[in-house]
Design an enzyme around this catalytic site. Structure first.
Site, PDB file in Angstrom:
ATOM      1  N   ARG A   1       0.829  -1.208   0.000  1.00 21.80           N
ATOM      2  CA  ARG A   1       0.000   0.000   0.000  1.00 21.80           C
ATOM      3  C   ARG A   1       0.863   1.257   0.000  1.00 21.80           C
ATOM      4  NH1 ARG A   1      -3.172  -0.366   5.294  1.00 21.80           N
ATOM      5  NH2 ARG A   1      -1.147  -1.159   5.907  1.00 21.80           N
TER       6      ARG A   1
ATOM      7  N   LYS B   1       3.524   8.395  13.470  1.00 20.49           N
ATOM      8  CA  LYS B   1       4.563   7.404  13.259  1.00 20.49           C
ATOM      9  C   LYS B   1       5.658   7.781  12.272  1.00 20.49           C
ATOM     10  CE  LYS B   1       3.580   3.891  10.547  1.00 20.49           C
ATOM     11  NZ  LYS B   1       2.958   2.712   9.913  1.00 20.49           N
TER      12      LYS B   1
ATOM     13  N   ALA C   1      -6.631  -0.264   7.705  1.00 18.61           N
ATOM     14  CA  ALA C   1      -7.320  -1.517   8.035  1.00 18.61           C
ATOM     15  C   ALA C   1      -8.219  -1.384   9.258  1.00 18.61           C
ATOM     16  CB  ALA C   1      -6.316  -2.632   8.270  1.00 18.61           C
TER      17      ALA C   1
END
Length: 556
Positions: free
Chosen positions: A94, A105, A273
């Site tokens: 992805r 992050k 997700a």
């Protein structure tokens, strides 16, 4: 110690034409974006579509913790190691969202000596796919509001508008807004909302579409609102399909880049997700399977989210049959699940490991429910001990799983040879008998409960009145056969992020349900999950800079 971006910037990349040539891709089939990235032409698929498929390996993980797991790093390192082992291998990954890159992050191109490059380009604007998705989404929103302003011939009920605007940046202030303020010409006043681009239905549509014809059909099926009679109003009825497809024409083509060791990587699409279906595009995965002996792909967050959606949505819709699953964990993360504070994870603690390994155990059991062979790999850290490794190895082998240590962060492909050997052995000696968790004809509530009980370990599912009403309406409209995309916290198997390890018998709360008719699935919102994340108190953006020569720093 060098940072990820320093390692990436010091690497000598091959021209992308040379990387493509390794897979028999001619220069005519590349649409170049500079020297080191390219889109794959539509014509290439026509050339390769009748070839036999290679083997498909999914990389997934235990529930994420602050200790880190390294799923993308493992995917890249494994592909590099398989290439070193003589297997023609291609990655299908992805694209990163700007939200986490500037939020919690930093970069998302792997780590250490297992990265895809150019990492700065990938982490920032790349080839403009996310911009195209955002723009197509917001074009539909603008056409919807303009239709209402210009007389509302379709009789759209402004209290029942479903379509939200989107932005590829974490921005909590945009979750709930009021639009149309000002003079009469400034539009109809109503409440509106934003989602992050990676949670938008158009992202899902792009990732599940097989070609332009399929893309346009899916775009046309998007339900944007209901009219005063309670009937759905679609993007096709707003005459939005052609213009949206024009914006997505190039975004639909997979992007080719390379790893630090020059293995090819098709990086395309990027749904989260936890609030979306978490997989890269069907077109990228299918193309990788035609071009390589082994295609390595990943699905977002833990196996309870990404892998479940990979199996039950992506594989179901695209007819994919995975041959093996690599399940990523770390000693540190398992001890964290066993109750050890983050600042004490470097100390050997077999008791905490025994408590926390139940999280890994549940994920192994879940993948085995899909009848696909499992290889467990541990990302190694300097503070890990041999006793901890042996305990985990024995635990996995007792459950019929291959086990391998991974040192790809520090050593690249060389550090993934043990894992590559176990994956090759699994592919050559163990058969996959993949089947989804539930049949299409099962009702929506039953599908939700099957996932909640079988995958998460819930005791029961509670529905809000709004969720019950929505399920009845969606079923009545003919979408009862769709798979379910669960929106849930990634940090726990439950819908409560504080419940670590392996919670059991809990009550899962479904607060709302809606249909993404273009994507072809039903979304169930659980717990307090948000589709527009916020920035943390100290965002990663604080550390990102660019010098007078254009060199970027601080991007992880």
């Amino acid at each position: 110690m060098k940072t990820d971006i320093q390692i990436a910037q010091e690497t000598k990349m091959l021209p992308i034409k040379e990387v493509a040539a390794q897979y028999g891709i001619s220069e005519d089939d590349l649409e170049l974006y500079g020297k080191y990235k390219a889109k794959i032409s539509n014509e290439l698929w026509e050339e390769v579509k009748d070839r036999p498929d290679g083997k498909l390996v999914l990389v997934t993980a235990i529930n994420p913790t602050p200790a880190g797991e390294g799923k993308t790093t493992t995917s890249i390192g494994l592909a590099q190691a398989l290439t070193k082992a003589g297997k023609k291998t291609m990655l299908a990954l992805r694209e990163p969202s700007l939200g986490p890159c500037f939020g919690i992050k930093g970069g998302a191109a792997g780590g250490g000596y297992a990265q895809v490059v150019p990492m700065e380009d990938l982490n920032l604007h790349f080839t403009g796919d996310f911009h195209a998705i955002t723009t197509a989404n917001n074009l539909l929103a603008a056409l919807l509001d303009n239709h209402i302003q210009q007389g509302n011939a379709l009789g759209i009920d402004t209290r029942q508008i479903l379509w939200k605007r989107c932005l590829d940046m974490n921005d909590r202030a945009l979750r709930n807004i009021v639009i149309g303020l000002g003079a009469k010409a400034d539009g109809v006043v109503r409440e509106d909302h934003f989602v992050i681009t990676v949670a938008s239905e158009i992202m899902a549509i792009l990732c599940l579409a097989t070609d332009m014809k399929d893309l346009k059909e899916r775009l046309g099926n998007i339900i944007v609102a209901y009219n005063f009679a309670g009937e759905p109003v679609t993007a096709k009825q707003l005459n939005a399909v052609g213009s949206m497809a024009a914006l997505l024409k190039d975004a639909l083509k997979p992007n080719l880049i390379q790893t630090l060791e020059h293995t090819g990587a098709l990086v395309h699409g990027g749904p989260f997700a936890n609030i979306a279906h978490g997989c890269n595009s069907v077109m990228a995965t299918r193309t990788a399977l035609k071009l390589a002996d082994i295609a390595v792909t990943e699905a977002g967050f833990g196996a309870d989210l990404g892998a479940e959606k990979f199996f039950d949505i992506k594989c179901r819709k695209a007819g994919l049959k995975p041959d093996a699953v690599v399940l990523v964990a770390t000693v540190r993360a398992l001890k964290y699940n066993g109750g050890v504070p983050k600042d004490q994870l470097g100390t050997e603690n077999l008791e905490a490991l025994k408590k926390g390994i139940v999280n890994l155990e549940k994920h192994i059991e879940n993948i085995q429910k899909y009848h696909v062979p499992v290889v467990v790999t541990l990302n190694s850290f300097l503070t890990d001990t041999q006793a901890e490794y042996e305990f985990i190895r024995n635990f996995c082998e007792e459950r019929g799983c291959e086990f391998a240590l991974s040192e790809v962060w520090a050593k690249g492909g060389d550090g993934g040879m043990e894992l590559a050997e176990k994956v090759i052995h699994t592919l050559e000696t163990k058969e996959s008998h993949f089947a989804p968790l539930y049949p299409d004809e099962m009702g929506i509530a039953e599908k939700i409960e099957t996932i909640a009980k079988e995958i998460y370990g819930a005791g029961k599912v509670s529905y809000s009145p709004a969720a019950k009403k929505a399920i009845a309406k969606i079923t009545e409209m003919g979408f009862g056969n769709c798979p379910v995309c669960m929106a849930k916290t990634q940090y726990s198997l439950s819908d409560d992020q504080t419940k670590l390890g392996r919670p059991e018998g809990f009550d899962l709360t479904v607060r709302d349900v809606y249909v993404s008719a273009g994507a072809g699935f039903v979304v169930a919102l659980t717990g307090a999950i948000m589709t527009m994340p916020g920035l943390p108190k100290k965002p990663a953006a604080d550390n990102i800079d660019v010098d007078e020569n254009g060199k970027i720093t601080g991007l992880f």
